[in-house]
Design an enzyme around this catalytic site. Structure first.
Site, PDB file in Angstrom:
ATOM      1  N   ASP A  94       0.807  -1.211   0.000  1.00  0.00           N
ATOM      2  CA  ASP A  94       0.000   0.000   0.000  1.00  0.00           C
ATOM      3  C   ASP A  94       0.851   1.277   0.000  1.00  0.00           C
ATOM      4  O   ASP A  94       0.677   2.146   0.840  1.00  0.00           O
ATOM      5  CB  ASP A  94      -0.918  -0.054   1.252  1.00  0.00           C
ATOM      6  CG  ASP A  94      -1.884   1.117   1.338  1.00  0.00           C
ATOM      7  OD1 ASP A  94      -2.360   1.578   0.289  1.00  0.00           O
ATOM      8  OD2 ASP A  94      -2.148   1.573   2.472  1.00  0.00           O
ATOM      9  N   GLU A 129       3.315  -7.979   7.556  1.00  0.00           N
ATOM     10  CA  GLU A 129       2.027  -8.573   7.217  1.00  0.00           C
ATOM     11  C   GLU A 129       2.096  -9.647   6.133  1.00  0.00           C
ATOM     12  O   GLU A 129       1.301  -9.638   5.183  1.00  0.00           O
ATOM     13  CB  GLU A 129       1.024  -7.485   6.821  1.00  0.00           C
ATOM     14  CG  GLU A 129       0.728  -6.522   7.947  1.00  0.00           C
ATOM     15  CD  GLU A 129      -0.495  -5.657   7.683  1.00  0.00           C
ATOM     16  OE1 GLU A 129      -0.934  -5.559   6.538  1.00  0.00           O
ATOM     17  OE2 GLU A 129      -1.013  -5.089   8.665  1.00  0.00           O
ATOM     18  N   TYR A 163      -6.513  -2.858  13.326  1.00  0.00           N
ATOM     19  CA  TYR A 163      -7.378  -1.771  12.838  1.00  0.00           C
ATOM     20  C   TYR A 163      -8.816  -1.937  13.316  1.00  0.00           C
ATOM     21  O   TYR A 163      -9.745  -1.728  12.542  1.00  0.00           O
ATOM     22  CB  TYR A 163      -7.293  -1.708  11.310  1.00  0.00           C
ATOM     23  CG  TYR A 163      -5.964  -1.149  10.825  1.00  0.00           C
ATOM     24  CD1 TYR A 163      -5.771   0.229  10.701  1.00  0.00           C
ATOM     25  CD2 TYR A 163      -4.892  -1.979  10.529  1.00  0.00           C
ATOM     26  CE1 TYR A 163      -4.562   0.759  10.274  1.00  0.00           C
ATOM     27  CE2 TYR A 163      -3.677  -1.467  10.105  1.00  0.00           C
ATOM     28  CZ  TYR A 163      -3.514  -0.097   9.982  1.00  0.00           C
ATOM     29  OH  TYR A 163      -2.311   0.427   9.562  1.00  0.00           O
ATOM     30  N   GLU A 168       0.989  -0.937  14.206  1.00  0.00           N
ATOM     31  CA  GLU A 168       0.079  -0.096  13.407  1.00  0.00           C
ATOM     32  C   GLU A 168      -1.289  -0.087  14.051  1.00  0.00           C
ATOM     33  O   GLU A 168      -1.790  -1.138  14.474  1.00  0.00           O
ATOM     34  CB  GLU A 168      -0.074  -0.627  11.969  1.00  0.00           C
ATOM     35  CG  GLU A 168       1.126  -0.414  11.090  1.00  0.00           C
ATOM     36  CD  GLU A 168       0.915  -0.894   9.639  1.00  0.00           C
ATOM     37  OE1 GLU A 168      -0.250  -0.899   9.161  1.00  0.00           O
ATOM     38  OE2 GLU A 168       1.914  -1.260   9.005  1.00  0.00           O
TER      39      GLU A 168
HETATM   40  C1  GCB Z   1      -1.427  -2.124   6.875  1.00  0.00           C
HETATM   41  C2  GCB Z   1      -0.138  -2.085   6.137  1.00  0.00           C
HETATM   42  C3  GCB Z   1       0.212  -0.705   5.639  1.00  0.00           C
HETATM   43  C4  GCB Z   1      -1.034  -0.020   5.092  1.00  0.00           C
HETATM   44  C5  GCB Z   1      -2.044   0.088   6.215  1.00  0.00           C
HETATM   45  C6  GCB Z   1      -3.356   0.749   5.761  1.00  0.00           C
HETATM   46  O1  GCB Z   1      -1.714  -3.004   7.623  1.00  0.00           O
HETATM   47  O2  GCB Z   1       0.929  -2.622   6.874  1.00  0.00           O
HETATM   48  O3  GCB Z   1       1.192  -0.800   4.656  1.00  0.00           O
HETATM   49  O4  GCB Z   1      -0.759   1.229   4.548  1.00  0.00           O
HETATM   50  O5  GCB Z   1      -2.358  -1.185   6.698  1.00  0.00           O
HETATM   51  O6  GCB Z   1      -3.508   1.935   5.943  1.00  0.00           O
HETATM   52  O7  GCB Z   1      -4.192   0.049   5.190  1.00  0.00           O
END
Ligand code: GCB
Length: 605
Positions: free
Chosen positions: A163, A414, A469, A505
């Protein structure tokens, strides 16, 4: 790999600036011998910088294949009799290099330095034509992997599963440097301390046998605090200054290759005396519990793309300091040597990551369109991928092993760790990382779809690093459900592995300036509420030893319906203005600092 330095026996000529430039539209430039003459056309390009955003031309931005770079280089007159080395901080993703008509080397991999000894092809005092073909294509033999798709109309598209935008070009400085024929070729330093006495263990490699003199110099005072001799040895530093998060504290190991009284080569290798250890749920730096605050970041700026600039680096580091961050992860690739040097000097703690991102075919659809199939199958993540991955681990550790700022190796972000193939893929890589550096914990960053009862590889590692998330990709807008689920998941990890956990994250896309009185995703208010919820979860879990929010700043990605001009999870906008979240984190991390842990003192430095 040693950095290029100037010393009494070595000299450097930076080759940054404007270079001639041509797009190799059909990727026939090498066969056509483009490097044998001045490049066609009048285009120029800036080094260092990504090519993509520099030209007002969409075809150049989207080109899949080679960019040709060229310039004239003069070898200094005084370098007669010296070895002459061409060094690239990085070329993303691969490079072929010619001196005049002669190919002097090729390199694969976009984020680590490489060099070629060009002595036999140049003459001191004369000029030569330097041509570099930089290839931005990714396939499954690359880390990160990708695939090039040929469309029926003949156009090529680069596909990849990570991403961030596939910026490419000469992203870091290009140098010509000189060194003596007999030279220091590698140095490995490890440190320990007992009470107020530091211990430095060194191992020096040289290109030809001979005597070696060592001294240890305090960078702050300039005083020599220890001396020794030989290719391997141990020295003591009394009244040692430990390298400390938020402060720094460096020494130089000065290595002299001697022939009687003559100094044949001299190399100064900075290092810090510090220890890193895991004890139960605690992460210890110098035997003190350390709690990571900060971000997963990106090398990403307007215009420059992934190009290094000291001014942008400094601004980012100052914002880290302002917000109360003591650490960062080099998501998702090794950062420039300039950035890492700065972290060493300033006491910024680093989780150092390989470019192994996008190794996950289970994350189909949405932002990441994998095109289906299994992760661990031929043509996806296979033996070729693994061989390159191993090489990236080896080379990252070779570059950064002497850096006190680096406290954890992150060997992947990931990957698919739910599939059975992950076990055989990762076990040799973990063993390799440990063999390359027995002194630092080895970890990888776990994806939300592979929780503790699904992931097959977490038990191989020294620490848990989780990207979560809740409230964004799952239960979006429902922070209550998210808090309960996140808390329960962390309890599960704690019980199963009994290891410290860093949340590497957590984040929510946020459009700067958008507000709501409701818990409405994409608003600044929601980002703050989301962070408050996550913070409560971290504070309630004994095993959590760090929080690195995603992301430090908004950054560019490939196009996709979930990305509006890139990823908007930044605490800062892409031009580094704070969102409300930045103020929240600043309050939290500054209060936390007073109560618990060391942080860079923004003012006192
Ligand atoms: C993740 C990834 C990261 C993405 C992020 C997102 O888990 O490690 O590279 O940018 O989520 O914002 O979706």
């Amino acid at each position: 790999m040693l950095p290029a330095i100037s010393s009494p026996t070595r000299d450097i000529r930076p080759l940054d600036g404007m270079w001639r430039f041509a797009v190799d539209w059909d990727n026939t430039g090498i066969d056509d011998g483009l490097y044998t003459a001045t490049l066609p056309g009048t285009r120029e390009v800036a080094v260092p910088a990504s090519v993509n955003d520099l030209f007002a031309d969409e075809d150049i931005r989207n080109h899949v294949g080679y960019w040709f770079y060229q310039r004239t280089v003069r070898v200094p007159r005084g370098w007669d009799g010296e070895r002459v080395i061409l060094r690239f901080g990085s070329a993303t993703h691969h490079a072929v290099v010619w001196v005049d008509d002669t190919e002097v080397g090729r390199h694969k991999g976009g984020y680590l330095p490489f060099e070629f000894d060009v002595t036999d092809h140049v003459t001191a005092g004369d000029t030569f034509r330097l041509t570099v073909a930089v290839d931005n294509r990714l396939d499954n033999t690359c880390i990160p992997p990708g695939s090039v798709v040929e469309l029926p109309d003949g156009r090529r598209q680069q596909h990849y599963l990570h991403d961030f935008y596939n910026y490419s070009g000469l992203h870091r400085s290009v140098l010509l440097y000189s060194r003596p024929a007999r030279h220091v070729s590698d140095i490995t330093i490890t440190t320990d301390y007992s009470g107020t006495t530091g211990q430095v263990t060194w191992a020096v490699e040289q290109s030809a046998p001979g005597d070696i003199r060592i001294s240890v110099v305090d960078q702050q005072t300039g005083e020599t605090v220890a001396t020794g001799e030989g290719a391997e040895g141990v020295a003591s530093i009394s009244d040692v200054t430990l390298w400390t998060p938020g402060i720094g504290g460096l020494y130089d190991l000065v290595v002299q290759l001697v022939d009687g009284d003559e100094i044949v080569d001299e190399f100064r290798q900075p290092f810090g005396v510090r220890t890193v250890r895991i004890d139960g749920y605690r992460f210890l730096i110098n035997d003190e519990p350390f709690y990571f605050t900060g971000f997963g970041m990106h090398e990403d700026h307007e215009t420059l793309g992934k190009g290094h600039s000291d001014a942008h680096m400094l601004q980012d580091a100052e914002l880290l300091s302002w917000i109360g961050a003591n650490s960062l992860r080099t998501s998702h690739y090794p950062y420039s040597e300039e950035f890492m040097d700065y972290c060493d000097r300033q006491g910024i703690v680093v989780i150092d990551e390989t470019p192994a991102v996008g190794l996950n075919w289970l994350m189909a659809g949405g932002i990441i369109d994998s095109g289906g199939g299994e992760t661990y199958e031929d043509g996806h993540v296979d033996d070729h991928t693994q061989a390159t991955h191993a090489d990236e681990i080896r080379r990252l550790i070779a570059r950064d092993k002497n850096r006190p700022s680096v406290v954890i190796w992150s060997i992947a972000n990931e990957p698919d760790t739910a599939s059975p193939g992950s076990v055989d893929y990762f076990r040799p890589l973990v063993d390799l990382a440990r063999a390359c550096d027995p002194t630092r914990p080895v970890g990888y960053v776990n994806v939300m779809f592979a929780p503790h009862d699904v992931c097959r590889i977490s038990g191989m590692f020294d620490i848990l690093m989780l990207n979560r998330y809740y409230g964004w990709y799952v239960d979006s807008g429902d922070l209550e459900t998210s808090e309960a689920k996140f808390t329960a998941e962390l309890d599960g990890w704690m019980e199963r592995y009994k290891l410290p956990i860093i949340i590497t994250e957590y984040g929510a896309d946020t459009v700067a300036g958008l507000h709501s009185i409701y818990d409405q995703p994409f608003t600044e208010d929601y980002q703050v509420a989301y962070l408050e919820m996550n913070s409560r979860v971290f504070d309630a879990c004994e095993a959590v030893v760090g929080e690195q929010m995603w992301n430090f700043a908004d950054f560019q990605t490939k196009y996709g319906f979930a990305r509006v001009d890139g990823n908007k999870k930044g605490a800062f906008t892409r031009d580094r203005r704070p969102k409300a979240a930045a103020r929240f984190l600043r309050r939290r991390w500054h209060d936390m600092d007073a109560a618990r842990y060391g942080r860079r003192d923004h003012r006192a430095r």
